[in-house]
Structures are given as C-alpha cells and as structure tokens.
Design a protein around this motif. Structure first.
Motif, PDB file in Angstrom:
ATOM      1  N   GLU A   1       0.839  -1.186   0.000  1.00 50.44           N
ATOM      2  CA  GLU A   1       0.000   0.000   0.000  1.00 50.44           C
ATOM      3  C   GLU A   1       0.880   1.244   0.000  1.00 50.44           C
ATOM      4  N   GLU A   2       0.451   2.215  -0.792  1.00 46.94           N
ATOM      5  CA  GLU A   2       1.186   3.480  -0.843  1.00 46.94           C
ATOM      6  C   GLU A   2       0.751   4.371   0.308  1.00 46.94           C
ATOM      7  N   ILE A   3       1.729   4.934   1.000  1.00 47.65           N
ATOM      8  CA  ILE A   3       1.431   5.860   2.084  1.00 47.65           C
ATOM      9  C   ILE A   3       2.075   7.207   1.775  1.00 47.65           C
ATOM     10  N   THR A   4       1.432   8.260   2.228  1.00 45.35           N
ATOM     11  CA  THR A   4       1.940   9.618   2.025  1.00 45.35           C
ATOM     12  C   THR A   4       2.622  10.082   3.303  1.00 45.35           C
ATOM     13  N   ILE A   5       3.862  10.510   3.175  1.00 45.05           N
ATOM     14  CA  ILE A   5       4.633  10.987   4.317  1.00 45.05           C
ATOM     15  C   ILE A   5       4.907  12.473   4.141  1.00 45.05           C
ATOM     16  N   VAL A   6       4.496  13.256   5.128  1.00 44.33           N
ATOM     17  CA  VAL A   6       4.723  14.708   5.098  1.00 44.33           C
ATOM     18  C   VAL A   6       5.745  15.052   6.178  1.00 44.33           C
ATOM     19  N   LYS A   7       6.857  15.638   5.780  1.00 49.77           N
ATOM     20  CA  LYS A   7       7.894  16.042   6.721  1.00 49.77           C
ATOM     21  C   LYS A   7       8.181  17.530   6.556  1.00 49.77           C
ATOM     22  N   THR A   8       8.430  18.192   7.671  1.00 51.22           N
ATOM     23  CA  THR A   8       8.826  19.602   7.626  1.00 51.22           C
ATOM     24  C   THR A   8      10.333  19.680   7.860  1.00 51.22           C
ATOM     25  N   VAL A   9      11.037  20.229   6.883  1.00 50.42           N
ATOM     26  CA  VAL A   9      12.495  20.339   6.991  1.00 50.42           C
ATOM     27  C   VAL A   9      12.898  21.809   6.888  1.00 50.42           C
ATOM     28  N   HIS A  10      13.973  22.133   7.573  1.00 47.91           N
ATOM     29  CA  HIS A  10      14.475  23.506   7.523  1.00 47.91           C
ATOM     30  C   HIS A  10      15.552  23.593   6.454  1.00 47.91           C
ATOM     31  N   GLU A  11      15.315  24.430   5.475  1.00 46.49           N
ATOM     32  CA  GLU A  11      16.267  24.619   4.387  1.00 46.49           C
ATOM     33  C   GLU A  11      16.995  25.956   4.564  1.00 46.49           C
ATOM     34  N   GLY A  12      18.308  25.939   4.363  1.00 43.58           N
ATOM     35  CA  GLY A  12      19.108  27.156   4.444  1.00 43.58           C
ATOM     36  C   GLY A  12      18.889  28.034   3.229  1.00 43.58           C
ATOM     37  N   PRO A  13      19.612  29.137   3.154  1.00 44.71           N
ATOM     38  CA  PRO A  13      19.456  30.050   2.006  1.00 44.71           C
ATOM     39  C   PRO A  13      19.835  29.350   0.714  1.00 44.71           C
ATOM     40  N   SER A  14      19.222  29.804  -0.365  1.00 42.93           N
ATOM     41  CA  SER A  14      19.470  29.191  -1.662  1.00 42.93           C
ATOM     42  C   SER A  14      20.866  29.546  -2.156  1.00 42.93           C
ATOM     43  N   ASN A  15      21.346  28.802  -3.143  1.00 43.23           N
ATOM     44  CA  ASN A  15      22.652  29.086  -3.747  1.00 43.23           C
ATOM     45  C   ASN A  15      22.682  30.496  -4.348  1.00 43.23           C
ATOM     46  N   GLU A  16      21.545  30.925  -4.888  1.00 41.85           N
ATOM     47  CA  GLU A  16      21.492  32.260  -5.488  1.00 41.85           C
ATOM     48  C   GLU A  16      21.704  33.331  -4.415  1.00 41.85           C
ATOM     49  N   ALA A  17      21.048  33.147  -3.255  1.00 44.41           N
ATOM     50  CA  ALA A  17      21.217  34.128  -2.170  1.00 44.41           C
ATOM     51  C   ALA A  17      22.644  34.131  -1.656  1.00 44.41           C
ATOM     52  N   ARG A  18      23.264  32.967  -1.601  1.00 49.61           N
ATOM     53  CA  ARG A  18      24.657  32.880  -1.146  1.00 49.61           C
ATOM     54  C   ARG A  18      25.583  33.622  -2.110  1.00 49.61           C
ATOM     55  N   MET A  19      25.372  33.423  -3.420  1.00 48.22           N
ATOM     56  CA  MET A  19      26.230  34.052  -4.418  1.00 48.22           C
ATOM     57  C   MET A  19      26.082  35.575  -4.395  1.00 48.22           C
ATOM     58  N   ILE A  20      24.846  36.062  -4.191  1.00 51.55           N
ATOM     59  CA  ILE A  20      24.634  37.516  -4.129  1.00 51.55           C
ATOM     60  C   ILE A  20      25.357  38.094  -2.919  1.00 51.55           C
ATOM     61  N   GLY A  21      25.229  37.443  -1.775  1.00 52.45           N
ATOM     62  CA  GLY A  21      25.893  37.933  -0.565  1.00 52.45           C
ATOM     63  C   GLY A  21      27.393  37.923  -0.713  1.00 52.45           C
ATOM     64  N   LEU A  22      27.923  36.852  -1.346  1.00 55.51           N
ATOM     65  CA  LEU A  22      29.365  36.763  -1.552  1.00 55.51           C
ATOM     66  C   LEU A  22      29.842  37.858  -2.493  1.00 55.51           C
ATOM     67  N   GLY A  23      29.057  38.156  -3.566  1.00 59.85           N
ATOM     68  CA  GLY A  23      29.438  39.201  -4.515  1.00 59.85           C
ATOM     69  C   GLY A  23      29.478  40.573  -3.859  1.00 59.85           C
ATOM     70  N   VAL A  24      28.480  40.860  -3.033  1.00 64.30           N
ATOM     71  CA  VAL A  24      28.444  42.156  -2.350  1.00 64.30           C
ATOM     72  C   VAL A  24      29.632  42.299  -1.423  1.00 64.30           C
ATOM     73  N   MET A  25      29.974  41.214  -0.715  1.00 63.54           N
ATOM     74  CA  MET A  25      31.094  41.275   0.217  1.00 63.54           C
ATOM     75  C   MET A  25      32.399  41.515  -0.526  1.00 63.54           C
ATOM     76  N   MET A  26      32.584  40.909  -1.699  1.00 62.26           N
ATOM     77  CA  MET A  26      33.820  41.081  -2.464  1.00 62.26           C
ATOM     78  C   MET A  26      33.956  42.511  -2.975  1.00 62.26           C
ATOM     79  N   VAL A  27      32.821  43.150  -3.288  1.00 64.44           N
ATOM     80  CA  VAL A  27      32.872  44.515  -3.819  1.00 64.44           C
ATOM     81  C   VAL A  27      33.045  45.534  -2.703  1.00 64.44           C
ATOM     82  N   THR A  28      32.321  45.363  -1.606  1.00 59.87           N
ATOM     83  CA  THR A  28      32.300  46.370  -0.537  1.00 59.87           C
ATOM     84  C   THR A  28      33.211  46.039   0.624  1.00 59.87           C
TER      85      THR A  28
END
Length: 264
Positions: free
Chosen positions: A124-151
């Motif tokens: 029998e197929e069962i549905t499992i719902v889990k709540t997980v905490h995800e960190g910032p996306s790769n895009e957000a990391r790259m933007i923050g890193l770019g700003v830090m390198m410039v400023t």
C-alpha cells in the motif's frame, strides 16, 4: 454483483491449476496467453454475469475437464461485511477468543461458527509529510558573496525557511480476516499486523512482525479443523515468497473472499 449467473470453483485447491486456463481457453475460444491472464485474476470465478444457458455450458465444460464448479445466481454471491478491528486474538481447542474496541473483555466463538480464515500481504502506498528547515538558496549565497567582495562588508546569506516535503512510499502490510457467524450474522474480525498485540502468543512470541504473524496463523491452523483457509493463509504457513501469492491489489483479495464465502 450484477444480474445474471456466476460459475465458481467448488474446490479452493484448484485455484492455481492449469486446468482453469484450459477450461477458459476452450470455452471462450481465446489464446492460452489471454486465458492465463484471465485465470490469474479469476480468484475462483470462472464466469460472471452469464445467462443461465451460458453458465450451464461453462459449468459443463469445466466438469468435462475435471474441474468441479457450481452455478450461482449473482445475488447469491456474498459481499464481505466491513472489518471489525481486533487487537487481541488467541486460539484454544474449544473456541477462538478475541477482544474488540477498547474493552478487555474476551469474546468466544466456537470453531464450528468460524466460516473462513484469510490472510494476505498487501503493498500500500502511504503519504509521508515532513517539515524540513532549508538554508538560504545558492542564489542568495552568491549575491551575498558578490556584495562582500565589492564592498568588503560581510553580508548575510539570506534566511532559511521551513519547507513541507511530501513523499510517497510503498509499505507491505500483513492482514488477517477471520469470518465468524453469530446469531446468523456474518462478522469480519480484522487483524492488521502493525497494530496487533502479539503478546497473545505467550512465550512463543519472537521479534519481528512477519515471524509473529506466521506464528499467529500457526496457532489458528492448529485448532481450526476443517475451517476453509484462503491461498494467502496456506502461503504464509508454507513460507512461500509473499510476492508469489498473486495478490496484486486489494481487489484481488476481496474477490477471493467473495468466492470463498459463497461456496455452498
């Protein structure tokens, strides 16, 4: 069931027989491949919703092939009652004992009132719902890193968030149904191995749901005498691979129950 007549096997031991394939191929004038597929899902029914004449012809063809069958009006086919969950059940020489609901009071059913013992493994197929905490996306990391390198100013990498993950998983469930008659009323005592109290096995109880389920069936088999057992019950007792018992869906099992409860 719809109107008409059904032709059903009288002997449960013949359900796996190649004779069934031969009967169906000869009567319906179809290739063996088609009849083999039809026989696999027949679960005791050689034909359904037939005219009286067609039903008698099919029964005669079965008899000629050495397959004993019986013709029944479709309204004589028994529909299994709704299951009553049982969490405690034990077998003794004189009776079957069980409890239902939240009460601890044991009820007794003499073996001559037990109509059928049926067991089945079902995926029998069962549905499992889990709540997980995800960190910032790769895009957000790259933007923050770019700003830090410039400023030269360290920047936050963005906030994480809680995300619900929904997955589908297939689980194997072991079921036992004991059909009893009380005051002329058919009842279906249902055991789900995942929710059953196997302490009813006493000192023979072991670790593991499957092994304890088999032990439970063995105790029933020891005292049940001539009570009809289904294919799944015999399969568990003989340690056959569960995948080879033929139950692809719950509908297969329910069809087998209708047949076995309807045999005169």
């Amino acid at each position: 069931m719809a109107n008409g007549f059904c032709v059903v096997l009288r002997d449960p031991s013949l359900v796996d027989s190649d004779k069934i394939v031969s009967v169906l191929a000869g009567y319906f004038k179809e290739p063996l491949f088609d009849s083999r597929r039809k026989a696999k899902h027949s679960w005791g029914f050689l034909g359904v919703d037939l005219s009286p004449e067609d039903a008698e012809r099919l029964a005669a063809a079965a008899s000629a092939a050495g397959v004993e069958s019986v013709v029944l009006p479709s309204d004589r086919i028994v529909s299994p009652p709704n299951p009553v969950p049982v969490h405690w059940l034990r077998a003794a020489p004189e009776s079957l004992y069980y409890t239902i609901g939240t009460t601890s009071e044991e009820k007794a059913c003499p073996w001559d009132h037990v109509r059928l013992l049926a067991a089945v493994p079902l995926k029998e197929e069962i549905t499992i719902v889990k709540t997980v905490h995800e960190g910032p996306s790769n895009e957000a990391r790259m933007i923050g890193l770019g700003v830090m390198m410039v400023t030269g100013i360290p920047m936050g990498m963005g906030k994480g968030k809680d995300v619900k993950k929904i997955t589908q998983e297939t689980e194997l469930y072991l079921h036992l149904d004991v059909f009893i008659e009380e005051a002329g009323v058919l009842r279906r005592l249902h055991v789900n191995a995942n929710q059953f109290n196997f302490s009813s096995l006493g000192n023979v109880q072991l670790t593991g749901g499957l092994v304890n389920f088999r032990l439970l069936l063995q105790t029933l088999d020891r005292h049940a005498g001539s009570v009809v057992r289904n294919r799944g019950f015999w399969g568990f007792l003989s340690n056959r691979p569960l995948s080879g018992l033929g139950y692809e869906t719950r509908a297969d099992y329910e069809k087998e129950l209708r047949w076995l409860l309807s045999i005169p």
